[in-house]
Write an enzyme that holds these catalytic residues in place. Structure first.
Site, mmCIF file in Angstrom:
data_model
loop_
_atom_site.group_PDB
_atom_site.id
_atom_site.type_symbol
_atom_site.label_atom_id
_atom_site.label_comp_id
_atom_site.label_asym_id
_atom_site.label_seq_id
_atom_site.Cartn_x
_atom_site.Cartn_y
_atom_site.Cartn_z
ATOM 1 N N TYR A 67 0.790 -1.243 -0.011
ATOM 2 C CA TYR A 67 0.049 -0.011 -0.147
ATOM 3 C C TYR A 67 0.723 1.313 0.106
ATOM 4 C CZ TYR A 67 -3.526 3.248 1.482
ATOM 5 O OH TYR A 67 -4.069 4.743 1.648
ATOM 6 N N ASP A 68 1.901 1.283 1.018
ATOM 7 C CA ASP A 68 2.703 2.470 1.132
ATOM 8 C C ASP A 68 3.739 2.705 -0.386
ATOM 9 O OD1 ASP A 68 2.131 2.918 3.818
ATOM 10 O OD2 ASP A 68 3.733 1.832 4.558
ATOM 11 N N GLU B 237 -30.438 4.068 16.010
ATOM 12 C CA GLU B 237 -29.145 3.754 15.573
ATOM 13 C C GLU B 237 -28.413 4.246 16.923
ATOM 14 O OE1 GLU B 237 -28.987 6.956 12.951
ATOM 15 O OE2 GLU B 237 -29.888 5.915 11.283
ATOM 16 N N LYS C 154 -26.348 6.236 19.512
ATOM 17 C CA LYS C 154 -26.106 7.707 19.617
ATOM 18 C C LYS C 154 -24.744 8.104 19.755
ATOM 19 C CE LYS C 154 -27.597 12.197 21.675
ATOM 20 N NZ LYS C 154 -26.385 12.625 21.819
ATOM 21 N N ASP D 72 -21.123 9.175 20.492
ATOM 22 C CA ASP D 72 -20.439 10.378 21.329
ATOM 23 C C ASP D 72 -19.124 11.079 20.884
ATOM 24 O OD1 ASP D 72 -20.481 12.191 23.087
ATOM 25 O OD2 ASP D 72 -19.655 10.699 24.870
ATOM 26 N N ARG E 282 -20.452 21.651 13.460
ATOM 27 C CA ARG E 282 -21.797 22.044 13.623
ATOM 28 C C ARG E 282 -21.912 23.431 14.077
ATOM 29 N NH1 ARG E 282 -25.307 22.614 18.036
ATOM 30 N NH2 ARG E 282 -27.190 22.003 17.524
ATOM 31 N N GLU F 149 -21.107 11.675 12.307
ATOM 32 C CA GLU F 149 -20.398 12.019 13.287
ATOM 33 C C GLU F 149 -18.830 11.613 13.500
ATOM 34 O OE1 GLU F 149 -22.449 13.008 15.656
ATOM 35 O OE2 GLU F 149 -21.486 12.953 17.604
ATOM 36 N N TYR G 123 -25.134 9.266 9.275
ATOM 37 C CA TYR G 123 -26.449 8.716 9.758
ATOM 38 C C TYR G 123 -27.656 9.496 8.979
ATOM 39 C CZ TYR G 123 -24.911 11.983 13.364
ATOM 40 O OH TYR G 123 -24.541 13.080 14.117
ATOM 41 N N LYS H 218 -31.415 8.240 26.044
ATOM 42 C CA LYS H 218 -29.964 8.148 26.557
ATOM 43 C C LYS H 218 -29.868 7.089 27.493
ATOM 44 C CE LYS H 218 -28.050 12.077 26.998
ATOM 45 N NZ LYS H 218 -26.782 12.999 26.714
ATOM 46 N N CYS I 135 9.414 12.486 45.400
ATOM 47 C CA CYS I 135 8.790 11.422 44.628
ATOM 48 C C CYS I 135 8.698 10.135 45.401
ATOM 49 C CB CYS I 135 9.845 10.833 43.322
ATOM 50 S SG CYS I 135 9.328 9.561 42.574
ATOM 51 N N CYS J 274 11.363 7.136 44.184
ATOM 52 C CA CYS J 274 12.769 7.147 44.295
ATOM 53 C C CYS J 274 13.251 8.191 45.191
ATOM 54 C CB CYS J 274 13.475 7.421 43.106
ATOM 55 S SG CYS J 274 13.252 9.177 42.376
ATOM 56 N N CYS K 250 8.923 14.315 38.941
ATOM 57 C CA CYS K 250 10.083 13.517 39.463
ATOM 58 C C CYS K 250 11.324 14.002 39.026
ATOM 59 C CB CYS K 250 9.769 12.296 39.725
ATOM 60 S SG CYS K 250 11.176 11.355 40.160
ATOM 61 N N CYS L 112 14.953 6.657 38.510
ATOM 62 C CA CYS L 112 13.512 6.411 39.121
ATOM 63 C C CYS L 112 13.005 5.328 38.437
ATOM 64 C CB CYS L 112 12.760 7.570 38.940
ATOM 65 S SG CYS L 112 11.057 7.460 39.610
HETATM 66 S S1 IVH Z 1 -29.379 12.261 14.026
HETATM 67 C C1 IVH Z 1 -31.894 16.403 13.243
HETATM 68 N N1 IVH Z 1 -28.252 10.170 14.617
HETATM 69 O O1 IVH Z 1 -26.484 13.795 18.615
HETATM 70 C C2 IVH Z 1 -31.321 15.305 14.075
HETATM 71 N N2 IVH Z 1 -27.481 12.246 15.574
HETATM 72 O O2 IVH Z 1 -27.929 15.617 20.322
HETATM 73 C C3 IVH Z 1 -29.911 14.969 13.437
HETATM 74 N N3 IVH Z 1 -25.722 12.034 17.208
HETATM 75 O O3 IVH Z 1 -25.774 16.827 16.967
HETATM 76 C C4 IVH Z 1 -29.225 13.902 14.209
HETATM 77 N N4 IVH Z 1 -25.468 9.839 16.912
HETATM 78 O O4 IVH Z 1 -24.078 14.713 16.755
HETATM 79 C C5 IVH Z 1 -28.530 11.562 14.678
HETATM 80 N N5 IVH Z 1 -27.203 8.404 15.022
HETATM 81 C C6 IVH Z 1 -27.084 9.593 15.120
HETATM 82 C C7 IVH Z 1 -26.333 10.270 16.113
HETATM 83 C C8 IVH Z 1 -26.558 11.614 16.236
HETATM 84 C C9 IVH Z 1 -24.953 10.842 17.452
HETATM 85 C C10 IVH Z 1 -25.422 13.363 17.504
HETATM 86 C C11 IVH Z 1 -25.411 14.498 16.705
HETATM 87 C C12 IVH Z 1 -26.319 15.494 17.257
HETATM 88 C C13 IVH Z 1 -26.580 15.115 18.660
HETATM 89 C C14 IVH Z 1 -27.944 15.401 18.896
#
Ligand code: IVH
Length: 680
Positions: free
Chosen positions: A45-46, A122, A124, A126, A145, A183, A235, A323, A417, A420, A433, A439
C-alpha cells in the site's frame, strides 16, 4: 504543435496512470478502513502511495482534491472559514425514562393520526457532528456544527480521516449534489493508544475520546489531525431528490452503497417497544463496543411523516434520543496517592470505596494533577461523584458537599517522589519527579529514549528487552547498561548466542558518543535534538555544562528560563551525578564537536572553593579546569565542600575550611591533583 495540444498529449497517459493509482489506493483504503479486510500488505500500500506522491509532485497541475495523498494533511490554516450549513444542524431532544419515550410515541401517532409507526434506531455516537458535501461524487466541503446555522470549514482536516471516502464509489449513481450528516469519533482503542503516546511524550492526555476527537478536528494544521486516528459514521442523508427512497433506512443504505461508513448497529423496528429492546441490548453491550455511545437515537423511518411533523426551533419532532443512565456514581475517597508515569509526571489518584459504575467496579479515579485537587478541593474522607467517560481510569468529577460533615486535612503537596524520593519540581499544573535516570517508574522510558535512533541508536535494545532488563533488576539506572554481560543477556527471553553478542557489541560501540546525541539521550526535560545541539555547540564539554547555572544557560539563544531550570535541576541531582560517574567508570566517552574525546569527568560530585592568588593560573582558568573534569566551583565554604585550593594570601575561607576539616590543596598540590585525575 500548439501549447495546449502538447500539454494534452503529455498529460493524457500520465492522467490515466494517476487515475489508476488513485482508484487502486482508494479501493485498498476502503478495504482496510471500512471493511477491515485488507487485500494487500501495508508495504505494498505504501509503495502505491509513494508512487502517486512522486507522480503528483512531478505534475502538480494534475493534483486533485480527492487524491488519497490529500489525506496526510495540507498547509496550516490561519483560521477556519465560516460556512453556512445547507440544512440547519439541529440537535435532539433527549430522554432517559421509558415513560418519556412512550409519551413521544403516543404524541407522534396522535399528530400523524396513525395506529403504528415504523422506527429506525441507531447508536447515539458520542463525538462531533459534521456536515459533508459531495459534488459530482467528490468530497468538496465539510464543516463543524457551530451554532447549528453557521459552522467552521474543516474540509482539509476531514480529508485525513481514512474511513471518509474522498470520492463516492457509485459516483455515476450519485446526484450532482449530496449533503450528509455524520459523527466523527475516536475509537476507544485508538484513544488509548493516542493517550499513551501523549503521556510518553510528556504531553497532557485527553480526558475522553470525544475531547480527543474534537481536539484533533480543531487543528489548524491538518498534519496534526492526520496523526490522530479518527473515524466517521454517517447517519443522515440531507435533502430530497426524486429518486431517493422515502425511507430513512433505505436512504442510509444508499449512503452505504456510495461507500460512506454507516452505523453497523442499526435496526428497523415496527413499534416503540422494539426500540426499547434495542436500547437494553445496546446498554448491555456498551462496555464491549469499540466506540463510545451515550444512548440510542429513535427516528421515524417515513420521510413524508417526518416532513409532516417538521421541526421545533432547535430539534426535530420526528426523532428523540433515548439516553443511557450516566456512568456516574457516588463514593468516598479513602486515600490520595501519587502515581509516577514514565515521563516522571506525578498524578494524584484517589483510592475509593469500591463502587459499581455502569457494570464495572471502580476502585481508583484520577485527579489529574495537583491543581485539580486544589480546585476541586477533594480530601481524604470526602464523598465524591465519579464518572467513567471511556478513559481507562475514571474521573473524580466533583466533591459532594454534605452539610455538617467533618473534613480531613487538605491534600499536602508532595516534596519527594514516592518511588525514588528525589525532589519534585512543578511545571504548570504538573509535578515531576527529578530522578529521571534512576527512578524505577521512569527507567524503562529513560532507557528506551537513551537507546533510540536520535540518541545512542543501540540496535537490538527494544521495548521488550528493556522491560526484561528492568524487571529482572539487571538495569536499575542508565549506567547499568554498560555493565551487562553476555551471559545476562543470553538468559533473557528471545536471545541466542549470536543476538546476545550483537547486543553486547552494540552497547560497547555506543560507548563513544557525540556530545549532542548523548545530551539528547539523557532525556532532560525540554532537551530535544535541537536544544541538545545548541548546548553541544555552546559548551566545550559536559563538565562545563554540568556546572553551568540557570543564568548562564539563559544567555544562550533558544534557551528560555524553563529549559535552563530543567537543565540545572537535572545536573544538580546528586543521583544523576553518580549515574554519570558510573558511566565514565564503565568506559563511556563523550566526544567534543571536533570528534576528540572529552576529558573524563572524574570530579563529578566534587565541590571546590578557590581562595587567594594562584601564580600560574587565573581564577577563571582554574575554575575551567575543575569544571572540565566535572567538578563544581562554589564561592563559599560549607559542609558540602570537598577541596579548598589555597593560593597566596588566602582569606577567611581557609580558616573556615580548616574548621570544617575540608581537604586543602596548595598550588603545587592542585597541579599534581589535576594531572593525576586527568591522567596526563
Ligand atoms: S441524527 C436532526 N443520529 O447527537 C437530528 N444524531 O443531540 C439529526 N448523534 O448533534 C441528528 N449519533 O451529533 C443523529 N445516529 C445519530 C447520532 C446523532 C449521534 C449526535 C449528533 C447530534 C446530537 C444530538
Amino acid at each position: 504543435m500548439e501549447q495546449q495540444d502538447l500539454f494534452e498529449s503529455q498529460s493524457g497517459p500520465i492522467q490515466k496512470q494517476l487515475e489508476a493509482l488513485r482508484v487502486a489506493i482508494s479501493y485498498h483504503n476502503d478495504r482496510y478502513y471500512r471493511h477491515s479486510q485488507p487485500e494487500i500488505s501495508d508495504q505494498a500500500y505504501d509503495a502505491l502511495f509513494r508512487e502517486l506522491q512522486a507522480l503528483e509532485s512531478q505534475y502538480p497541475d494534475l493534483l486533485t482534491p480527492d487524491s488519497p495523498t490529500q489525506r496526510i494533511g495540507a498547509a496550516p490554516l490561519e483560521s477556519f472559514q465560516k460556512v453556512q450549513h445547507e440544512y440547519p444542524m439541529l440537535s435532539l431532544d433527549s430522554e432517559i425514562q421509558r415513560e418519556e419515550i412512550q409519551a413521544f410515541d403516543r404524541r407522534v401517532r396522535r399528530e400523524l393520526d396513525v395506529e403504528s409507526i415504523h422506527y429506525v434506531v441507531e447508536p447515539k455516537y458520542d463525538g462531533l457532528s459534521v456536515e459533508l458535501i459531495y459534488e459530482h461524487g467528490v468530497f468538496i466541503r465539510g464543516s463543524t456544527r457551530g451554532d447549528g446555522i453557521i459552522g467552521e470549514d474543516i474540509t482539509v482536516n476531514l480529508r485525513t480521516i481514512r474511513s471518509l471516502p474522498l470520492r463516492l464509489s457509485n459516483e455515476a449513481d450519485a446526484p450532482a449534489h449530496v449533503g450528509v450528516r455524520g459523527e466523527v469519533v475516536m475509537l476507544l482503542q485508538d484513544f488509548q493508544t493516542l493517550n499513551h503516546r501523549l503521556r510518553a511524550n510528556g504531553e497532557e492526555p485527553f480526558a475522553n475520546p470525544r475531547n480527543a476527537a474534537s481536539g484533533a478536528l480543531r487543528q489548524l494544521d491538518s498534519h496534526v489531525t492526520a496523526s490522530r486516528p479518527l473515524t466517521i459514521i454517517c447517519y443522515e442523508l440531507l435533502g430530497t431528490w426524486m429518486e431517493w427512497p422515502a425511507s430513512h433506512w433505505e436512504r442510509v443504505s444508499l449512503l452505504g452503497k456510495w461507500g460512506l461508513p454507516i452505523p453497523v448497529h442499526r435496526r428497523s423496528c415496527s413499534s416503540i417497544e422494539e426500540t426499547m429492546v434495542f436500547h437494553s441490548e445496546m446498554a448491555a453491550q456498551r462496555e464491549q463496543l469499540p466506540f463510545e455511545m451515550d444512548g440510542i437515537v429513535i427516528k421515524i423511518d417515513n420521510l413524508d411523516w417526518r416532513e409532516q411533523l417538521g421541526e421545533k426551533s432547535r430539534s426535530p419532532r420526528w426523532a428523540v434520543a433515548f439516553k443511557f443512565p450516566p456512568r456516574t456514581e457516588i463514593t468516598q475517597i479513602q486515600d490520595i496517592v501519587l502515581s509516577v508515569g514514565r515521563t516522571g509526571a506525578l498524578t494524584p489518584i484517589a483510592l475509593l470505596t469500591p463502587v459499581e459504575v455502569g457494570g464495572v467496579t471502580i476502585r481508583r479515579a484520577s485527579l489529574h494533577n495537583v491543581e485539580e485537587v486544589e480546585r476541586k478541593d477533594v480530601r481524604v474522607g470526602d464523598t465524591v461523584k465519579v464518572e467513567r467517560a471511556g478513559d481507562v481510569i475514571p474521573d473524580v468529577v466533583e466533591r459532594v458537599v454534605i452539610p455538617g460533615e467533618i473534613r480531613g486535612e487538605p491534600f499536602q503537596l508532595p516534596t519527594a517522589c514516592p518511588i525514588c524520593q528525589s525532589a519534585v519540581m512543578q511545571e504548570g499544573p504538573i509535578l515531576y519527579c527529578t530522578g529521571q535516570l534512576f527512578c524505577q517508574a521512569q527507567i524503562k522510558g529513560a532507557l528506551e529514549h537513551f537507546a533510540s535512533k536520535g540518541a545512542l541508536n543501540i540496535a537490538g535494545l527494544g521495548k521488550k528487552t528493556i522491560s526484561q532488563l528492568v524487571e529482572q533488576k539487571l538495569v536499575k539506572d542508565l549506567s547499568d547498561l554498560y555493565a551487562l554481560t553476555k551471559a545476562q543477556v543470553l538468559a533473557l527471553e528471545g536471545f541466542a548466542e549470536k543476538s546476545a553478542m550483537q547486543l553486547i557489541d552494540a552497547i560497547e560501540n555506543a560507548k563513544t558518543i557525540p556530545f549532542s546525541r548523548f545530551l539528547f539521550g539523557l532525556g532532560i526535560r525540554h532537551v530535544g535534538t535541537h536544544i541538545a545541539q545548541v548546548l553541544a555547540k555552546s559548551f566545550e564539554s559536559l563538565g562545563h555544562l554540568m556546572s553551568a547555572r540557570k543564568e548562564d544557560l539563559e544567555q544562550i539563544d533558544d534557551i528560555g528560563p524553563e529549559i535552563a531550570a530543567a537543565i540545572e535541576t537535572f545536573f544538580d541531582a546528586p543521583h544523576h551525578q553518580s549515574v554519570l560517574n558510573r558511566m565514565w567508570e564503565r568506559g563511556v566517552s563523550v566526544e567534543r564537536l571536533d570528534g576528540q574525546p572529552q576529558e573524563r569527568l572524574v570530579l563529578t560530585e566534587k565541590n571546590f572553593v578557590l581562595t587567594g592568588t594562584l601564580e600560574n593560573w587565573t581564577r577563571q582558568e582554574a575554575k575551567q579546569q575543575i569544571e572540565s573534569l566535572g567538578g563544581r566551583v562554589t564561592s563559599s565554604v560549607s559542609k558540602h565542600t570537598d577541596y579548598i585550593v589555597a593560593g597566596k594570601d588566602p582569606g577567611s575561607k581557609l580558616t573556615q575550611a580548616k574548621q570544617l576539616g575540608v581537604a586543602i590543596l596548595d598550588e603545587e598540590q592542585f597541579k599534581l591533583f589535576l594531572q593525576a585525575k586527568s591522567g596526563s
